[in-house]
Design a protein around this motif. Structure first.
Motif, PDB file in Angstrom:
ATOM      1  N   ARG A   1       0.991   0.957  -9.468  1.00 49.58           N
ATOM      2  CA  ARG A   1       1.409   1.946  -8.467  1.00 49.58           C
ATOM      3  C   ARG A   1       1.067   1.419  -7.078  1.00 49.58           C
ATOM      4  NH1 ARG A   1      -1.136   8.041  -7.850  1.00 49.58           N
ATOM      5  NH2 ARG A   1       0.298   8.813  -6.227  1.00 49.58           N
ATOM      6  N   ASN A   2       2.068   1.273  -6.240  1.00 49.85           N
ATOM      7  CA  ASN A   2       1.853   0.745  -4.894  1.00 49.85           C
ATOM      8  C   ASN A   2       1.152   1.773  -4.012  1.00 49.85           C
ATOM      9  OD1 ASN A   2       3.128  -1.698  -5.498  1.00 49.85           O
ATOM     10  ND2 ASN A   2       5.142  -0.887  -4.948  1.00 49.85           N
ATOM     11  N   SER A   3       0.145   1.319  -3.293  1.00 52.21           N
ATOM     12  CA  SER A   3      -0.562   2.207  -2.371  1.00 52.21           C
ATOM     13  C   SER A   3       0.073   2.136  -0.989  1.00 52.21           C
ATOM     14  CB  SER A   3      -2.035   1.804  -2.272  1.00 52.21           C
ATOM     15  OG  SER A   3      -2.166   0.512  -1.699  1.00 52.21           O
ATOM     16  N   LYS A   4      -0.111   3.199  -0.227  1.00 49.62           N
ATOM     17  CA  LYS A   4       0.318   3.166   1.171  1.00 49.62           C
ATOM     18  C   LYS A   4      -0.602   2.246   1.955  1.00 49.62           C
ATOM     19  CE  LYS A   4       1.469   6.134   5.081  1.00 49.62           C
ATOM     20  NZ  LYS A   4       1.611   7.537   5.556  1.00 49.62           N
ATOM     21  N   ILE A   5      -1.895   2.317   1.626  1.00 45.38           N
ATOM     22  CA  ILE A   5      -2.895   1.448   2.228  1.00 45.38           C
ATOM     23  C   ILE A   5      -4.104   1.424   1.303  1.00 45.38           C
ATOM     24  CG2 ILE A   5      -4.073   3.238   3.577  1.00 45.38           C
ATOM     25  CD1 ILE A   5      -4.187   1.141   5.887  1.00 45.38           C
ATOM     26  N   SER A   6      -4.818   0.315   1.286  1.00 48.16           N
ATOM     27  CA  SER A   6      -6.022   0.206   0.466  1.00 48.16           C
ATOM     28  C   SER A   6      -7.149  -0.371   1.308  1.00 48.16           C
ATOM     29  CB  SER A   6      -5.770  -0.672  -0.767  1.00 48.16           C
ATOM     30  OG  SER A   6      -5.450  -1.997  -0.386  1.00 48.16           O
ATOM     31  N   TYR A   7      -8.378   0.004   0.948  1.00 49.47           N
ATOM     32  CA  TYR A   7      -9.560  -0.453   1.678  1.00 49.47           C
ATOM     33  C   TYR A   7     -10.586  -1.016   0.701  1.00 49.47           C
ATOM     34  CZ  TYR A   7      -7.662   2.687   5.280  1.00 49.47           C
ATOM     35  OH  TYR A   7      -6.848   3.325   6.184  1.00 49.47           O
ATOM     36  N   ARG A   8     -11.128  -2.175   1.021  1.00 48.98           N
ATOM     37  CA  ARG A   8     -12.261  -2.733   0.288  1.00 48.98           C
ATOM     38  C   ARG A   8     -13.519  -2.457   1.100  1.00 48.98           C
ATOM     39  NH1 ARG A   8     -11.392  -6.920  -3.566  1.00 48.98           N
ATOM     40  NH2 ARG A   8      -9.177  -7.162  -4.062  1.00 48.98           N
ATOM     41  N   ILE A   9     -14.462  -1.755   0.516  1.00 45.61           N
ATOM     42  CA  ILE A   9     -15.692  -1.361   1.203  1.00 45.61           C
ATOM     43  C   ILE A   9     -16.864  -1.992   0.461  1.00 45.61           C
ATOM     44  CG2 ILE A   9     -17.132   0.589   1.899  1.00 45.61           C
ATOM     45  CD1 ILE A   9     -14.486   2.288   1.770  1.00 45.61           C
ATOM     46  N   LYS A  10     -17.624  -2.833   1.160  1.00 46.12           N
ATOM     47  CA  LYS A  10     -18.696  -3.575   0.493  1.00 46.12           C
ATOM     48  C   LYS A  10     -19.833  -3.844   1.464  1.00 46.12           C
ATOM     49  CE  LYS A  10     -17.901  -7.910  -0.255  1.00 46.12           C
ATOM     50  NZ  LYS A  10     -17.335  -9.162  -0.805  1.00 46.12           N
ATOM     51  N   ASP A  11     -21.076  -3.700   0.977  1.00 45.62           N
ATOM     52  CA  ASP A  11     -22.219  -4.106   1.787  1.00 45.62           C
ATOM     53  C   ASP A  11     -22.271  -5.631   1.821  1.00 45.62           C
ATOM     54  OD1 ASP A  11     -22.807  -3.411  -1.036  1.00 45.62           O
ATOM     55  OD2 ASP A  11     -24.735  -4.381  -0.637  1.00 45.62           O
TER      56      ASP A  11
END
Length: 204
Positions: free
Chosen positions: A90-100
């Motif tokens: 499923r294609n996202s409108k936008i994705s975010y990778r959040i990492k310390d």
């Protein structure tokens, strides 16, 4: 003079931050070995995040990690990657990778380690990266901008120390102002936001 604009999507529904830079400052290509006059290089820019779901997710991540990792309380920062990854086809409108993250910015010669943008959430530095931009556009930062950013982030890293090591021949080698440069590869979370407004968070 002609301008080349590129967009960094920091919001899902309405706001797009568009940054226009002189064409001499950024070059599209597969190499980053260009040489530019200092006056034509980029500045590292402060910004802010306005997408509510993204902000809430980052805040929760900071609070939850601070409760279980005392080192993170006073060290490190959040690396925020922006993309358009899919989830289960499923294609996202936008994705975010959040990492310390804990890698330092000591090497002034490595421009690719410095962010185009940064901000703060709950007092924690957020370094914003975009692989679509960094893999397409070759950019260089002004030395003064990199030094200014180094001074800003210095308190979140361990203090440098003079080390004495031994090489393979048993000779003593002195390394001044050395400190760990820890790059975290795994971990963090992914936030997907879809066209219908649904959002999904998964652990990495």
């Amino acid at each position: 003079m002609k301008k080349l604009a590129f967009c960094l999507f920091l919001m899902t529904f309405s706001t797009v931050i568009t940054v226009a830079q002189d064409m001499k400052e950024i070059i599209i290509g597969d190499t980053c070995s260009l040489s530019l006059p200092e006056k034509d290089k980029l500045e590292i820019q402060p910004t802010h995040l306005s997408e509510k779901k993204l902000l809430k997710t980052i805040e929760d991540y900071i609070v939850n990690l601070s409760n279980v990792d005392t080192f993170f309380v006073n060290h490190g920062y959040i690396e925020l990657g922006i993309g358009n990854e899919s989830l289960n086809g499923r294609n996202s409108k936008i994705s975010y990778r959040i990492k310390d993250q804990y890698a330092n910015f000591d090497n002034l010669e490595n421009d690719q380690t410095f962010p185009l943008y940064y901000t703060f959430v709950k007092g924690k530095l957020i370094v914003i990266t975009d692989r679509l931009i960094s893999n397409t556009i070759c950019y260089k930062f002004k030395k003064s901008s990199k030094i200014k950013f180094q001074k800003l982030v210095e308190p979140i890293f361990e203090k440098p120390e003079d080390l004495e090591l031994y090489d393979n021949s048993g000779n003593k080698v002195k390394i001044p102002n050395a400190r760990p440069n820890r790059y975290k590869i795994h971990g963090g979370i992914l936030l997907f936001i879809f066209d219908d407004g649904e959002s999904v968070i998964i652990n990495r």
